[in-house]
Enzyme design. Structure first.
Site, PDB file in Angstrom:
ATOM      1  CE  LYS A 106      -3.135   2.575  21.076  1.00 11.36           C
ATOM      2  NZ  LYS A 106      -2.497   3.110  19.864  1.00 11.36           N
ATOM      3  CB  ILE A 116       1.358   2.075   1.723  1.00  9.97           C
ATOM      4  CG1 ILE A 116       2.271   3.192   1.201  1.00  9.97           C
ATOM      5  CG2 ILE A 116       2.196   0.887   2.143  1.00  9.97           C
ATOM      6  CD1 ILE A 116       2.957   2.888  -0.116  1.00  9.97           C
ATOM      7  N   GLY A 117      -1.788   0.849   1.545  1.00 12.98           N
ATOM      8  CA  GLY A 117      -2.676  -0.252   1.934  1.00 12.98           C
ATOM      9  C   GLY A 117      -3.769   0.155   2.894  1.00 12.98           C
ATOM     10  CG  ASP A 133      -0.374  -5.968  13.586  1.00 15.79           C
ATOM     11  OD1 ASP A 133       0.292  -4.943  13.807  1.00 15.79           O
ATOM     12  OD2 ASP A 133       0.126  -7.054  13.238  1.00 15.79           O
ATOM     13  CE1 TYR A 184       4.496   5.825  15.124  1.00 15.73           C
ATOM     14  CE2 TYR A 184       5.022   3.667  14.233  1.00 15.73           C
ATOM     15  CZ  TYR A 184       4.217   4.783  14.245  1.00 15.73           C
ATOM     16  OH  TYR A 184       3.128   4.866  13.412  1.00 15.73           O
ATOM     17  CB  CYS A 243       8.185   1.675   6.003  1.00 17.15           C
ATOM     18  SG  CYS A 243       7.582   0.417   7.138  1.00 17.15           S
ATOM     19  CG  ASP A 276      18.804 -11.113  -6.152  1.00 16.61           C
ATOM     20  OD1 ASP A 276      18.739 -11.359  -7.370  1.00 16.61           O
ATOM     21  OD2 ASP A 276      19.147 -11.962  -5.305  1.00 16.61           O
ATOM     22  CG  HIS A 292       4.807   7.208  10.931  1.00 15.28           C
ATOM     23  ND1 HIS A 292       5.412   6.649   9.836  1.00 15.28           N
ATOM     24  CD2 HIS A 292       4.158   6.201  11.560  1.00 15.28           C
ATOM     25  CE1 HIS A 292       5.160   5.350   9.812  1.00 15.28           C
ATOM     26  NE2 HIS A 292       4.405   5.055  10.845  1.00 15.28           N
TER      27      HIS A 292
END
Length: 765
Positions: A18, A437-438, A495, A518, A649, A662, A701
């Site tokens: 990473k 979105i946040g 997270d 990802y 997402c 619903d 992304h």
């Protein structure tokens, strides 16, 4: 008795890959630096498996981004927009396909079956000129061989590759992707020939789509493909690996009749019915790779039970033809329990991460060969007994409360149109309201503050002060941008699932239990070991703090019960839906406390609802029933004037749109831009959606910044199929992985596009 691993985590025990990827993308290190880190990781992984006694060690399961993208590179299936002119595909083209670049968007990303791993969806059509453009599989096999490790090269099978693809933009959506089979098989033949020439004796084709509900035409494609490959495969042992579910009866018959194939791999953890198919008949002289060690969860294997299963299988196929394996790649588990120095010792004894699963696979193989490690088996039995009897697992009050839920469907008292009217009177939002979105960017400084607070290097007062300053910065930025409904940016959260799990009972946490989602994005799933409840409010302080900084509506930000469940390592001693109902009750308490504190807009993210959908259609209705019910439980008690949002997402939602309706949320924001606005097609086909909806107008992304004209064009496409009074304008997902230098101009362009279209709509009256 032999042992096998389907695949292994790539990131490294401390996310070495990473950090190397992000350093390379930021221009801080060279391609050679990145390649060295990758080579060191591969070497370490192969040596670790060899030292653990694994006979069939996989290669070509390492990836710089995603194994399906690797297959696309191997086949030279690069979309024309990336300007690739042939030759071996390098990092520039590879990462442009994965992440986009300054001038062109990335390829679509979606969930890998029912996991939280994402893959890059191939874009194919009749005009694609396939060519052998990446020799990675052969190079990695040779690399391992040079280190003294014989490996089994792994390739995405040709049929699954095509079934996981989509028609490229401009290609008829009804284009039959399997019609390309004869165009890609020559490339597969070249790869196989190169591997044979390099000395490979085994090769593994992953064909996970065999566990899906496939028609006879698709099953025939498997027969055709392997018949065509048969002569090239001659002289090799060929394993076809399946995973994630039971294999259907007809698919089992097709698989076990494939020409040129000598071994079959099955998931016997999630595919328990496959056992009956094997008992009903297995090809004589073929190898069975029995996936009895769970590749998707972190609980220690019940070795005694597994030995019993393996002994029964050995009686069917013969001991010499039985190979002990993992149920799927260990990519979906954390790397090594040794790194967890802070985990409670009792809970730790119940667990097995990827490194420990190597030991389990080898111990089972040795036991079947008559070399049982009595001490290892005794410790395993003791751990299982401890877990069954531990008082920390069970909370009787929680179990009773969850059981009582089954008598109601938990719907809000009024319909969504009535609620939206009441909410509009209170919120007074413009047409095409804008929001995000946040999360906002997680800066180096912000991560430092959280890290130092957890390490007790700064006081709680210093931590709260720093987080308040960050929230104030995010609020002021949104006001300057003129966004209508604000978020606090989630600076207190590393997270979205981990944050809530840390505050709920029944959860345990790791320090280095990272799992790849990802690219370079890793998550650290909580471990749900016991009954779940909420001891105290979790978000009320931060939400009310943020609301006090602005007169605009501030969203309370929660993660929904289904997403917490699907993004955790979940206990296996009770049905998943029972655990989900427990989480739903905890979130319900939080929703009602937020409402009491004056928060009028509450977002309950269900990003992973579609992800948990079973792969077999016969099991989907039951899952959707309890998953949607769990969401409704969380907000059944709020007033009409409290607006409930949810977010989803990076999945294919079209096939569950009725279940989304619903859920009865007031507003849903949903990924749309990276998937070529595939979501909009469901509305073009006549589905009526009466609640508020915000299909994402740009892909977060990718570092690419969309223009206001591009965003306006996207919104116009939405207005062609959705009413203007229900449409919201927002990005695809949260902004935590982006930089402010990307976020600020992108949001500025988003707001400008919304304002432009408001004017056009007003003048058109």
């Amino acid at each position: 008795m032999a042992s096998h691993i389907v695949g292994y985590p790539r990131m490294g025990p401390k996310r070495e890959l990473k950090f190397a990827l992000e350093s390379f993308w930021d221009g801080k290190s060279s391609a050679e630096d990145l390649k060295k880190v990758a080579a060191d990781l591969r070497s370490s992984i192969w040596k670790q498996m060899a030292d653990a006694g694994i006979k069939y060690i996989p290669s070509n399961t390492f990836s710089y981004y995603d194994q399906v993208l690797d297959a696309t590179a191997t086949l030279g299936a690069v979309p024309p927009r990336y300007g690739w002119t042939g030759g071996e595909i390098g990092f520039d083209t590879y990462f442009s396909m994965a992440r986009g670049n300054a001038s062109v968007p990335a390829m679509e990303m979606t969930k890998w079956f029912d996991t939280n791993y994402h893959f890059i969806v191939p874009e194919l059509g009749p005009e694609v000129k396939f060519s052998y453009a990446s020799h990675k599989a052969v190079e990695e096999y040779k690399e391992a061989k040079a280190l003294g490790v014989e490996t089994v090269p792994v390739l995405i099978g040709p049929v699954s590759y095509l079934l996981l693809s989509k028609p490229a933009k401009g290609v008829d959506k009804n284009f039959v992707l399997l019609s390309l089979l004869n165009k890609i098989l020559p490339i597969y033949k070249e790869v196989v020939s190169d591997l044979k020439a390099a000395g490979a004796s085994w090769i593994q084709f992953d064909e996970p789509t065999l566990v899906m509900d496939l028609g006879s035409d698709k099953l025939k494609a498997f027969s055709d493909a392997y018949s065509e490959l048969e002569s090239t495969l001659s002289g090799l042992n060929v394993l076809v690996e399946t995973y994630f579910a039971d294999i259907p009866d007809e698919a089992y018959k097709t698989l076990t009749a494939l020409k040129g194939v000598t071994a079959y791999g099955f998931d016997l953890v999630r595919g328990t019915k496959t056992f009956d198919l094997i008992k009903g008949g297995f090809p004589k002289g073929k190898f069975l790779f029995a996936g009895v060690v769970d590749g998707r969860n972190i609980w220690a294997n019940d070795l005694a039970t597994s030995v019993n299963i393996l002994e029964e299988l050995a009686g069917i196929v013969g001991k010499d033809n039985l190979v002990v394996s993992t149920s799927c790649s260990l990519l979906h588990t954390a790397v090594d329990l040794v790194n967890e120095t802070k985990l409670d010792n009792e809970i730790k004894s119940w667990l097995a991460f990827a490194a420990q699963k190597l030991g389990e696979v080898n111990a089972l193989a040795k036991a079947l060969a008559g070399n049982k490690d009595a001490a290892f088996f005794a410790a395993n039995a003791e751990a299982h007994a401890s877990r069954k009897s531990s008082p920390r697992v069970t909370n009787e009050a929680v179990q009773k409360a969850a059981a009582a839920l089954k008598g109601s469907d938990h719907r809000r008292a009024t319909n969504v149109s009535t609620r939206l009217d009441a909410q509009q009177k209170k919120l007074n939002l413009p047409i095409l309201p804008t929001t995000t979105i946040g999360s906002f960017p997680q800066t180096v400084e912000l991560r430092r503050v959280r890290r130092e607070y957890k390490a007790n290097k700064i006081s709680e007062d210093e931590y709260v002060k720093a987080i308040k300053e960050e929230i104030n910065k995010v609020v002021k930025l949104q006001e300057e941008l003129d966004i209508d409904v604000l978020v606090h940016g989630e600076p207190e959260r590393n997270d979205m699932v981990e944050y809530f799990g840390e505050q709920l009972s029944g959860f345990a946490f790791t320090v280095n239990g990272w799992v790849q989602s990802y690219g370079s994005r890793c998550v650290k799933p909580p471990i749900i070991y016991g009954d779940v409840s909420r001891p105290k409010p979790m978000t009320v302080f931060w939400s009310t703090t943020a609301q006090s900084m602005t007169s605009r509506p501030m969203k309370g930000m929660l993660t929904g019960p289904v997403t917490i469940l699907n993004w955790s390592f979940v206990r296996v001693d009770q049905p998943r839906f029972e655990t989900c109902y427990q989480i739903a009750l905890a979130i319900k308490d939080e929703v009602e406390d937020l409402e009491k504190a004056g928060i009028n807009v509450i977002q309950i993210d269900e990003a992973a609802l579609r992800e948990g959908l079973p792969l077999r259609k016969s099991e989907q209705a039951f899952y959707l029933d309890w998953a949607v019910h769990s969401f409704r439980i969380t907000n059944v008690g709020v007033q009409d004037t409290t607006q409930i949002h949810t977010h989803m997402c990076y999945s294919n939602f079209n096939d569950i749109i009725q279940s989304i309706i619903d859920m009865d949320a007031d507003v849903i924001t949903i990924e749309n831009s990276r998937s070529d606005e595939k979501l909009l097609s469901v509305f073009r086909e006549g589905v009526k959606y009466g609640a508020g909806i915000g299909p994402g107008v740009y892909d977060i992304h990718s570092p690419r910044i969309p223009s206001s004209e591009e965003i306006a064009d996207r919104i116009n496409k939405m207005l062609a199929v959705l009413e203007k009074n229900v449409l919201w304008v927002n990005p695809d997902c949260g902004l935590k992985t982006r930089k402010y230098t990307e976020v600020n101009p992108a949001l500025k362009n988003m707001v400008a596009a919304a304002k432009l279209l408001r004017k056009e709509l007003a003048s058109a009256k």
